[in-house]
Design a protein around this motif. Sequence first.
Motif, PDB file in Angstrom:
ATOM      1  N   GLN A 126       0.823  -1.199   0.000  1.00 55.66           N
ATOM      2  CA  GLN A 126       0.000   0.000   0.000  1.00 55.66           C
ATOM      3  C   GLN A 126       0.868   1.264   0.000  1.00 55.66           C
ATOM      4  OE1 GLN A 126      -2.448  -1.046   3.383  1.00 55.66           O
ATOM      5  NE2 GLN A 126      -4.212  -1.361   2.060  1.00 55.66           N
ATOM      6  N   GLN A 168      -5.900   3.136  -6.256  1.00 54.88           N
ATOM      7  CA  GLN A 168      -6.512   3.056  -4.928  1.00 54.88           C
ATOM      8  C   GLN A 168      -7.384   1.813  -4.796  1.00 54.88           C
ATOM      9  OE1 GLN A 168      -8.423   6.873  -4.414  1.00 54.88           O
ATOM     10  NE2 GLN A 168      -6.571   7.782  -3.537  1.00 54.88           N
ATOM     11  N   SER A 175      -5.048  -0.910  -4.140  1.00 52.73           N
ATOM     12  CA  SER A 175      -4.553  -0.796  -2.771  1.00 52.73           C
ATOM     13  C   SER A 175      -5.594  -1.276  -1.766  1.00 52.73           C
ATOM     14  CB  SER A 175      -4.170   0.662  -2.475  1.00 52.73           C
ATOM     15  OG  SER A 175      -3.725   0.809  -1.157  1.00 52.73           O
ATOM     16  N   GLN A 176      -6.847  -0.959  -2.015  1.00 46.08           N
ATOM     17  CA  GLN A 176      -7.910  -1.394  -1.107  1.00 46.08           C
ATOM     18  C   GLN A 176      -8.064  -2.906  -1.129  1.00 46.08           C
ATOM     19  OE1 GLN A 176     -11.266   0.953  -2.310  1.00 46.08           O
ATOM     20  NE2 GLN A 176     -10.523   2.779  -1.249  1.00 46.08           N
ATOM     21  N   ASP A 177      -7.792  -3.524  -2.261  1.00 45.91           N
ATOM     22  CA  ASP A 177      -7.838  -4.983  -2.320  1.00 45.91           C
ATOM     23  C   ASP A 177      -6.774  -5.606  -1.425  1.00 45.91           C
ATOM     24  OD1 ASP A 177      -9.965  -5.088  -3.970  1.00 45.91           O
ATOM     25  OD2 ASP A 177      -8.880  -5.768  -5.737  1.00 45.91           O
ATOM     26  N   GLY A 236      -6.017  -4.297   1.388  1.00 52.24           N
ATOM     27  CA  GLY A 236      -6.306  -3.765   2.717  1.00 52.24           C
ATOM     28  C   GLY A 236      -6.575  -4.830   3.748  1.00 52.24           C
TER      29      GLY A 236
END
Length: 127
Positions: free
Chosen positions: A15, A61, A64-66, A68
């Motif tokens: 991330q 993003q 990146s959220q995947d 998280g």
Amino acid sequence: MSINAIDNAGRTHLQRDLKHLVRDVRHEVQAETKELRAAGGSREQIAAVRSAMSDFRDGVQAASQDAGRGKSFDPSGVSEKLSLAVVAFTNALKVVNGPAGGEMPPADEPPLPAEGLAAGSVLDVVA
């Protein structure tokens, strides 16, 4: 150290690296936009570049959220979303700028992962 702690540390690094990627691209786009404005570029061109940058940021993003916390981590999914964001950004810039100095190689499909690297690693995406 548990496997989850190692996995979370890897997610954090990924991330962070994705955040730095967006920042670096944003700075380059700002510099290019400044040059485009100085060269007499139209407002539509500048708006199109900014829109492409915004879409790129949103795609990164999403990748990146995947990665998280609280979700099952799928490195290939992150790699795929990042590749798609890069391809879409490249294609959007080609539409704005047109091919410079001849034909540009097609960027319609995401690049294949480099062999010998773990799927989803940052080097895998860059290679």
